[in-house]
Design an enzyme around this catalytic site. Structure first.
Site, PDB file in Angstrom:
ATOM      1  N   GLU A 230       0.872  -1.168   0.000  1.00 23.27           N
ATOM      2  CA  GLU A 230       0.000   0.000   0.000  1.00 23.27           C
ATOM      3  C   GLU A 230       0.915   1.226   0.000  1.00 23.27           C
ATOM      4  O   GLU A 230       1.779   1.345   0.870  1.00 23.27           O
ATOM      5  CB  GLU A 230      -0.880  -0.004   1.252  1.00 23.27           C
ATOM      6  CG  GLU A 230      -1.819   1.171   1.262  1.00 23.27           C
ATOM      7  CD  GLU A 230      -2.768   1.183   2.459  1.00 23.27           C
ATOM      8  OE1 GLU A 230      -2.819   0.195   3.217  1.00 23.27           O
ATOM      9  OE2 GLU A 230      -3.445   2.219   2.626  1.00 23.27           O
TER      10      GLU A 230
ATOM     11  N   ARG B 142       4.522 -12.676   9.993  1.00 26.83           N
ATOM     12  CA  ARG B 142       5.290 -11.499   9.633  1.00 26.83           C
ATOM     13  C   ARG B 142       6.620 -11.483  10.363  1.00 26.83           C
ATOM     14  O   ARG B 142       6.789 -12.082  11.422  1.00 26.83           O
ATOM     15  CB  ARG B 142       4.502 -10.223   9.877  1.00 26.83           C
ATOM     16  CG  ARG B 142       4.111  -9.974  11.314  1.00 26.83           C
ATOM     17  CD  ARG B 142       3.454  -8.598  11.474  1.00 26.83           C
ATOM     18  NE  ARG B 142       2.429  -8.335  10.466  1.00 26.83           N
ATOM     19  CZ  ARG B 142       2.417  -7.249   9.675  1.00 26.83           C
ATOM     20  NH1 ARG B 142       3.352  -6.341   9.748  1.00 26.83           N
ATOM     21  NH2 ARG B 142       1.458  -7.062   8.819  1.00 26.83           N
TER      22      ARG B 142
ATOM     23  N   LYS C  29       4.007   1.041   9.776  1.00 28.57           N
ATOM     24  CA  LYS C  29       4.216   2.236   8.965  1.00 28.57           C
ATOM     25  C   LYS C  29       3.647   3.469   9.657  1.00 28.57           C
ATOM     26  O   LYS C  29       4.176   4.561   9.524  1.00 28.57           O
ATOM     27  CB  LYS C  29       3.570   2.056   7.581  1.00 28.57           C
ATOM     28  CG  LYS C  29       4.440   1.219   6.655  1.00 28.57           C
ATOM     29  CD  LYS C  29       3.934   1.248   5.238  1.00 28.57           C
ATOM     30  CE  LYS C  29       2.817   0.267   5.036  1.00 28.57           C
ATOM     31  NZ  LYS C  29       2.448   0.063   3.629  1.00 28.57           N
TER      32      LYS C  29
HETATM   33  P1  ATP Z   1       1.240  -1.721   8.159  1.00 26.51           P
HETATM   34  O1  ATP Z   1       0.514  -2.808   8.907  1.00 26.51           O
HETATM   35  O2  ATP Z   1       2.346  -1.082   8.910  1.00 26.51           O
HETATM   36  O3  ATP Z   1       0.332  -0.751   7.467  1.00 26.51           O
HETATM   37  P2  ATP Z   1       1.268  -3.472   5.949  1.00 26.51           P
HETATM   38  O4  ATP Z   1       1.687  -4.820   6.280  1.00 26.51           O
HETATM   39  O5  ATP Z   1      -0.199  -3.280   5.848  1.00 26.51           O
HETATM   40  O6  ATP Z   1       1.959  -2.484   6.968  1.00 26.51           O
HETATM   41  P3  ATP Z   1       1.559  -3.290   3.130  1.00 26.51           P
HETATM   42  O7  ATP Z   1       2.065  -2.194   2.295  1.00 26.51           O
HETATM   43  O8  ATP Z   1       0.131  -3.660   3.011  1.00 26.51           O
HETATM   44  O9  ATP Z   1       1.931  -2.933   4.627  1.00 26.51           O
HETATM   45  O10 ATP Z   1       2.468  -4.560   2.909  1.00 26.51           O
HETATM   46  C1  ATP Z   1       2.776  -5.085   1.639  1.00 26.51           C
HETATM   47  C2  ATP Z   1       3.117  -6.535   1.772  1.00 26.51           C
HETATM   48  O11 ATP Z   1       4.210  -6.723   2.666  1.00 26.51           O
HETATM   49  C3  ATP Z   1       1.944  -7.318   2.320  1.00 26.51           C
HETATM   50  O12 ATP Z   1       1.797  -8.501   1.556  1.00 26.51           O
HETATM   51  C4  ATP Z   1       2.346  -7.629   3.724  1.00 26.51           C
HETATM   52  O13 ATP Z   1       1.815  -8.838   4.134  1.00 26.51           O
HETATM   53  C5  ATP Z   1       3.880  -7.676   3.642  1.00 26.51           C
HETATM   54  N1  ATP Z   1       4.477  -7.311   4.925  1.00 26.51           N
HETATM   55  C6  ATP Z   1       4.288  -6.170   5.603  1.00 26.51           C
HETATM   56  N2  ATP Z   1       4.949  -6.202   6.778  1.00 26.51           N
HETATM   57  C7  ATP Z   1       5.581  -7.389   6.832  1.00 26.51           C
HETATM   58  C8  ATP Z   1       6.430  -8.027   7.795  1.00 26.51           C
HETATM   59  N3  ATP Z   1       6.757  -7.434   8.944  1.00 26.51           N
HETATM   60  N4  ATP Z   1       6.895  -9.252   7.514  1.00 26.51           N
HETATM   61  C9  ATP Z   1       6.582  -9.847   6.349  1.00 26.51           C
HETATM   62  N5  ATP Z   1       5.791  -9.319   5.417  1.00 26.51           N
HETATM   63  C10 ATP Z   1       5.293  -8.102   5.642  1.00 26.51           C
HETATM   64 MG    MG Z   2      -1.593  -3.782   4.388  1.00 22.78          MG
END
Ligand code: ATP
Ligand code: MG
Length: 562
Positions: free
Chosen positions: A38, A263, A273
């Site tokens: 995102e 994760r 984020k």
């Molecule tokens: P936040 O929860 O901080 O908003 P997010 O996980 O929603 O972060 P995205 O931009 O949606 O952020 O993430 C893109 C991809 O990266 C998704 O498929 C998510 O599952 C993966 N991802 C995000 N954080 C992690 C993590 N800590 N470990 C592994 N994969 C991750």
């Molecule tokens: Mg997300």
């Protein structure tokens, strides 16, 4: 090629499932993954894990991996983030070729899909407010209650939904909801919202839309449109999988398999984020790429290499259960990589002057120094040696304890690549601070000469006082004091755990070969750690160095102990 010289993923529950699909022919042997960020912030090390996994699996199975921006929430998204995400993925070494997609490109198709569900009596326009929807939803132990608008006639639903899109109603007036089961034990199946009315400018579609799809409605259908076979996501979406499946099945479209993994968490790092954005907005750090940030751009500015991050992602593997990885493993991975590649140089971070009383004034003697003992092709360089030098203040003690093998009054040490020197006199200012060490050198002991073998216990790094250049050196410590930055006392927020001493700025002296050092060049300052030139503040002639990591490898020590 989706991935650079990637080491094949070792077998895990994801590859086992893919192997099974390949055996049964579920996707005709195709493997097509995607990385779906995102664009509401910069990528962090957790995203790097996901990138390595998705692109890595595609490469291992000779498949493809798409980059898809999940841009369904216009309020928080920005092109700056889109650009940084692309730069970071490329830097990590992965290539999505021409497959750069945006969920917003599918808004029209998603709308058509929604119309189909409405026509099939599987979605309805609801007038409950967000608050009322929450009240009707029930809890984990109590079933939900049907919306009073659930049995609205199909024709009326179609009419209202079309008018929602046309902009006839104010924000929040109606939602479109899937008609599934308010009694389901899974809360996600209790008539989830698919669209909300929201007048927000979108960074790609502008003001074309005033209804926006929810994550659950957009994500699986976007996967399906792209022909994704394996939709890998993090564990919190496990409970969403029945809904993911329900949508594609009821639409009768291509059905990707969602697979969840735990994760990545790393000690002393935050991965949210939202919280990283706070650090940036409140100027606690120097932007998203501050070298203390867990972002990919921060790690890059700090001196981490793509290879070390990919190696880390491999070693972490994939798990079905949440855990936290020791930051020492990440540091170990970068040390291993830099040890093989970094040029060895000498820099004195906290200089104290040494005067060699028996060395001719004005003379510059060039000493041969090895650029990298780990890499025979790295060659040699010349380092100027003069009567006045600098050594590290901590390498001298006036009154040393038993095991101090560095310089002290009357003691001898070797200066690396040069001579053995002996401290004859300590000069202090009025306040009692040491300002100069007067030493003699033994001309018979030049490094590489036949008589050079005289043994002394300590070897120190040094630079010439007149030939060296001044440089700013930035030493970093962890940004947070606790392993888990979210663990606070008395309900304080995570900022209570900030480490006030996470940045130390020094005026150092570096050997002249470093005067025009370029960002991205990797150095080991002998005995002091791995360093790189800061990409923001460094200028030709006046370099600024970031310490990537010190030399002390706590991970290697832990793993040999056990
Ligand atoms: P936040 O929860 O901080 O908003 P997010 O996980 O929603 O972060 P995205 O931009 O949606 O952020 O993430 C893109 C991809 O990266 C998704 O498929 C998510 O599952 C993966 N991802 C995000 N954080 C992690 C993590 N800590 N470990 C592994 N994969 C991750
Ligand atoms: Mg997300």
């Amino acid at each position: 090629m989706a991935s650079p010289e990637s080491t094949p993923q070792t077998s895990n529950f994801i590859t086992q499932l893919i192997d099974e699909h390949n055996r049964t022919g579920r996707y005709e042997g195709r493997v097509h993954t995607r990385f779906p960020p995102e664009p509401n912030g910069y990528l962090h090390i957790g995203h790097a894990k996901s990138i390595c996994l998705n692109f890595g699996i595609a490469a291992d199975y000779r498949g493809l991996c798409n980059l898809r921006f999940d841009d369904t929430n216009p309020a928080k998204e920005d092109v700056e983030y889109v650009d940084s995400i692309k730069e970071d993925i490329r830097w990590l070494g992965f290539d999505w070729e021409e497959r750069e997609f945006y969920a917003s490109d599918y808004f029209e198709t998603l709308y058509e899909y929604a119309l189909k569900l409405v026509r099939d009596g599987k979605a309805f326009v609801c007038e409950l407010t967000a608050e009322q929807i929450r009240e009707h939803r029930g809890t984990l132990t109590e079933p939900g209650r049907n919306s009073p608008f659930r049995d609205r006639a199909v024709e009326e639903n179609l009419d209202l939904f079309e008018r929602m899109r046309a902009g006839e109603f104010p924000d929040g007036r109606y939602t479109l909801r899937a008609k599934i089961d308010m009694g389901s034990p899974n809360l996600n199946m209790r008539d989830p919202v698919m669209y909300r009315i929201l007048r927000a400018h979108h960074h790609r579609t502008g003001d074309a839309w005033c209804i926006y799809p929810t994550y659950d409605w957009a994500h699986g259908q976007s996967d399906s449109i792209e022909g994704i076979t394996h939709s890998i996501c993090t564990l919190e979406f496990e409970d969403h999988r029945p809904l993911y499946d329900w949508f594609v099945e009821n639409l009768g479209i291509h059905h990707p398999r969602q697979i969840e993994f735990a994760r990545l968490n790393v000690t002393y790092m935050i991965m949210s984020k939202r919280k990283l954005l706070r650090l940036v907005q409140e100027n606690i750090v120097d932007g998203w790429d501050d070298p203390r940030m867990p972002t990919i751009s921060g790690l890059r500015r700090r001196g981490y290499t793509p290879e070390s991050i990919r190696d880390f992602a491999d070693r972490v593997g994939v798990a079905k259960k949440e855990s936290t990885i020791d930051i020492a493993l990440l540091e170990h991975c970068v040390r291993e990589d830099l040890n093989a590649r970094a040029l060895r140089v000498m820099a004195v971070l906290d200089p104290v002057k040494v005067v060699l009383t028996n060395f001719p004034e004005g003379q510059v003697e060039m000493m041969e120094a090895v650029n990298n003992p780990e890499d025979p092709t790295a060659g040699m360089r010349q380092v100027p040696f003069t009567r006045e030098l600098y050594i590290e203040r901590e390498d001298f003690m006036e009154d040393p304890p038993g095991k101090f093998f560095r310089l002290a009054p009357g003691r001898e040490v070797r200066l690396r690549y040069a001579y053995i020197i002996k401290c004859e006199e300590v000069v202090k200012d009025n306040a009692g601070n040491i300002v100069e060490l007067r030493c003699s050198y033994d001309p018979q002991t030049r490094s590489g000469m036949p008589e050079a073998n005289r043994k002394v216990k300590g070897t120190l790094h040094w630079v010439s006082a007149s030939e060296s250049v001044e440089a700013e050196v930035r030493l970093y410590d962890r940004l947070f004091l606790r392993e888990d930055p979210d663990e606070t006392d008395n309900g304080e927020d995570f900022l209570a755990n900030l480490n006030p001493d996470s940045l130390q700025i020094l005026r150092a002296r570096v050997e002249p070969s470093l005067v025009d050092a370029l960002p991205g060049t990797l150095y080991q300052f002998e005995r002091k750690g791995y360093f790189t030139v800061d990409s923001r503040y460094g200028r030709p002639g006046t370099p600024v160095f970031n310490r990537t990591v010190s030399l002390r490898d706590t991970w290697a020590r832990m793993s040999t102990k056990s």
